[in-house]
Design a protein around this motif. Structure first.
Motif, PDB file in Angstrom:
ATOM      1  N   ALA A 199       0.830  -1.205   0.000  1.00 13.55           N
ATOM      2  CA  ALA A 199       0.000   0.000   0.000  1.00 13.55           C
ATOM      3  C   ALA A 199       0.866   1.257   0.000  1.00 13.55           C
ATOM      4  N   ALA A 200       1.920   1.266   0.818  1.00 17.99           N
ATOM      5  CA  ALA A 200       2.813   2.427   0.861  1.00 17.99           C
ATOM      6  C   ALA A 200       3.569   2.582  -0.458  1.00 17.99           C
ATOM      7  N   PHE A 201       3.996   1.463  -1.043  1.00 17.83           N
ATOM      8  CA  PHE A 201       4.717   1.522  -2.314  1.00 17.83           C
ATOM      9  C   PHE A 201       3.811   2.049  -3.421  1.00 17.83           C
ATOM     10  N   PHE A 202       2.532   1.712  -3.354  1.00 24.27           N
ATOM     11  CA  PHE A 202       1.555   2.238  -4.314  1.00 24.27           C
ATOM     12  C   PHE A 202       1.502   3.761  -4.232  1.00 24.27           C
ATOM     13  N   VAL A 203       1.533   4.294  -3.029  1.00 21.27           N
ATOM     14  CA  VAL A 203       1.552   5.749  -2.847  1.00 21.27           C
ATOM     15  C   VAL A 203       2.825   6.345  -3.437  1.00 21.27           C
ATOM     16  N   HIS A 211       2.989   9.128  -6.425  1.00 25.79           N
ATOM     17  CA  HIS A 211       3.575  10.453  -6.256  1.00 25.79           C
ATOM     18  C   HIS A 211       4.762  10.714  -7.157  1.00 25.79           C
ATOM     19  N   THR A 212       5.453   9.672  -7.600  1.00 23.08           N
ATOM     20  CA  THR A 212       6.751   9.892  -8.247  1.00 23.08           C
ATOM     21  C   THR A 212       6.842   9.411  -9.680  1.00 23.08           C
ATOM     22  N   LEU A 213       6.001   8.500 -10.110  1.00 21.31           N
ATOM     23  CA  LEU A 213       6.150   7.952 -11.454  1.00 21.31           C
ATOM     24  C   LEU A 213       5.963   9.013 -12.524  1.00 21.31           C
ATOM     25  N   GLY A 214       5.134  10.015 -12.220  1.00 20.02           N
ATOM     26  CA  GLY A 214       4.946  11.102 -13.173  1.00 20.02           C
ATOM     27  C   GLY A 214       6.235  11.827 -13.493  1.00 20.02           C
ATOM     28  N   ASN A 215       7.202  11.834 -12.543  1.00 18.40           N
ATOM     29  CA  ASN A 215       8.500  12.440 -12.818  1.00 18.40           C
ATOM     30  C   ASN A 215       9.234  11.684 -13.914  1.00 18.40           C
ATOM     31  N   ILE A 263      -4.965   6.055  -9.235  1.00 21.39           N
ATOM     32  CA  ILE A 263      -5.713   6.070  -7.979  1.00 21.39           C
ATOM     33  C   ILE A 263      -4.844   5.591  -6.809  1.00 21.39           C
ATOM     34  N   GLY A 264      -3.544   5.808  -6.908  1.00 16.27           N
ATOM     35  CA  GLY A 264      -2.653   5.377  -5.827  1.00 16.27           C
ATOM     36  C   GLY A 264      -2.977   5.990  -4.481  1.00 16.27           C
ATOM     37  N   PHE A 265      -3.669   7.128  -4.495  1.00 19.94           N
ATOM     38  CA  PHE A 265      -4.008   7.793  -3.237  1.00 19.94           C
ATOM     39  C   PHE A 265      -4.985   6.991  -2.381  1.00 19.94           C
TER      40      PHE A 265
END
Length: 386
Positions: free
Chosen positions: A22-26, A30-34, A64-66
C-alpha cells in the motif's frame, strides 16, 4: 478459535506485509509522473480524468494510488481495536496517547525537518524569497502541531504527512468511540457499518461539491467513518461466537475483493475522485483484511515471509521518507531516466528499513521507557497501527 489474529505473530504478519504494498503504491503514484512526464497521473484531484485521458487499465490503476491512505486509516482502526478493546475495558488515555505519540511523531518530525529546506527553496522560486521567509516558518509550526489538514493554506512541507494530521484526530477520538463501537452486536453492528459507510460517502460527496478540495487537503472528519469501520470489522471478527474462516471462504473473499477492485479501477474515471480518496473502497479493504488476517490461504503464508514482514514494518518510513528522499535525489540527478528512478526507489526502500531499526524503534522505546514502562502495544502491533 477466533477469526482474527491473536497474540501469535503469524496471524498479523500478512497485514504487516500488505502495508508495504500500500505504501509503495503511494510512492509510485507520487513519483512515477517524474519519469513518464505525467502520462499516467492526473495532476490534481480537482482535474477530471476522462476515459480518453486514461485509456487502459494500467493507467487508471496508477492514477488512484491515493486510495492506499484510506486503507491505512481502516487498518489503523482495526489494529488499535485489536490491541486496546478486546478486554472491553476503558482505555487508559495517558498510556494510549503516549504510545501513539511514540509511534508516529519522531519520524514525522524528522522528515519534516528533512523536507524543510526544499519547501523553502520551492516557495522562493514560485513567489519570492521574502514570501518564503514569512510563510515557511508558519507552515512549519502548523505542521509540527499536526494541524495542517485543517489549516490547509499552511501545509506543504513533506505533503504526504497530511494523513498524520488526520490520524491525530482519530487517536483523540478513539478512547471515546472505540468501546461503544466494539460492544455493538448483531443488527446494531451491521446497521452502524452501513450508516458509517453510506453516510460517510454522502458527506464526502456533498462536501466536495460545495467546497474546493484536493487530495492533499482533506478534512480529517471526512475520513473518520473509514477509521470507525476498521473498529467494527475487528469487533465482528473477534465476536466470541465467530469461527476462523475456512480456506474456501478466505479465497472467496480475496476473489471478490479482486473483482470489485478491477471494476472500481475500470470505472474510476466516472467515480467522484474525492469519494475514491475518502473511503469508497473500504468494503474491498475490509474483505482483504478479513481474508488475510488468518493463515487460511497460501497468500497469507506468502505474505508472512520474513523479508516481506520487514518491508511492512518499514512502510511507515517509506511513506514519510519518499518525498524528502526524492527532493534530495533530484538535487543531484533527475529521476527522469529508468535507471535513476529504479535507483531512487531502491534507495528509499533501503532507507525506510534502516529508519525502522535505527531511528523509529529506538526512539519509540526511549519515549516509552521514559513515560510508559508497560505499553500494551507490541513493537509489531505498533508497526501497523499507524
Amino acid at each position: 478459535m477466533s477469526a482474527a489474529p491473536n497474540s501469535s505473530a503469524d496471524k498479523i504478519h500478512p497485514l504487516t506485509s500488505l502495508r508495504f504494498f500500500a505504501a509503495f503504491f503511494v510512492v509510485i503514484y507520487h513519483t512515477l509522473g517524474n519519469l513518464v512526464r505525467g502520462r499516467f497521473l492526473p495532476a490534481n484531484i480537482n482535474t477530471p480524468h476522462p476515459a480518453d485521458a486514461l485509456p487502459n487499465f494500467g493507467s487508471r490503476f496508477l492514477s488512484i494510488g491515493f486510495v492506499s491512505v484510506s486503507f491505512f486509516f481502516l487498518l489503523s482502526g482495526y489494529i488499535l481495536a485489536i490491541v486496546y478493546l478486546r478486554r472491553e475495558k476503558p482505555i487508559d488515555r495517558r498510556k494510549f496517547f503516549i504510545a501513539r505519540f511514540a509511534r508516529v511523531y519522531p519520524l514525522f518530525f524528522i522528515t519534516l525537518l528533512m523536507d524543510l529546506p526544499f519547501s523553502f527553496r520551492m516557495l522562493a522560486r514560485l513567489s519570492s524569497m521574502h514570501h518564503a521567509m514569512l510563510k515557511i516558518p508558519i507552515n512549519f509550526v502548523v505542521e509540527t502541531l499536526m494541524l495542517h489538514a485543517w489549516l490547509v493554506k499552511f501545509s506543504g512541507i513533506n505533503f504526504p504527512n497530511w494523513s498524520l494530521s488526520a490520524e491525530a484526530v482519530f487517536y483523540l477520538s478513539f478512547p471515546f468511540i472505540g468501546l461503544p463501537l466494539w460492544r455493538l452486536r448483531g443488527k446494531a453492528r451491521w446497521t452502524a457499518a452501513v450508516l458509517l459507510f453510506v453516510g460517510g460517502q454522502a458527506l464526502v460527496f456533498a462536501w466536495s461539491t460545495s467546497f474546493d478540495l484536493s487530495p492533499l487537503q482533506p478534512i480529517p472528519l471526512l475520513h473518520l467513518s473509514t477509521f470507525a469501520l476498521g473498529i467494527l470489522l475487528a469487533s465482528w471478527q473477534f465476536d466470541a461466537r465467530r469461527q476462523s474462516p475456512k480456506p474456501w471462504q478466505a479465497y472467496a473473499a480475496l476473489v471478490a475483493a479482486a473483482i470489485v477492485m478491477v471494476a472500481a479501477v475500470e470505472t474510476s474515471p466516472w467515480i467522484p475522485l474525492h469519494n475514491l480518496g475518502d473511503g469508497i473502497l473500504a468494503p474491498i479493504f475490509m474483505l482483504l483484511i478479513w481474508a488475510l488476517s488468518s493463515s487460511a490461504t497460501g497468500l497469507s503464508r506468502m505474505l508472512s515471509v520474513r523479508w516481506l514482514v520487514v518491508l511492512g514494518e518499514a512502510s511507515f518510513g517509506l511513506y514519510l521518507l519518499h518525498i524528502p528522499v526524492l527532493h534530495i535525489f533530484e538535487s543531484v540527478h533527475s529521476i527522469a531516466q529508468p535507471w535513476a528512478y529504479a535507483l531512487y526507489l531502491a534507495l528509499t526502500i533501503i532507507l525506510s528499513v534502516l529508519s525502522f531499526y535505527f531511528v523509529e524503534a529506538p526512539l519509540r522505546r526511549w519515549i516509552l521507557a521514559s513515560f510508559d514502562r508497560h505499553p500494551r502495544e507490541s513493537l509489531e502491533a505498533a508497526s501497523i497501527a499507524q
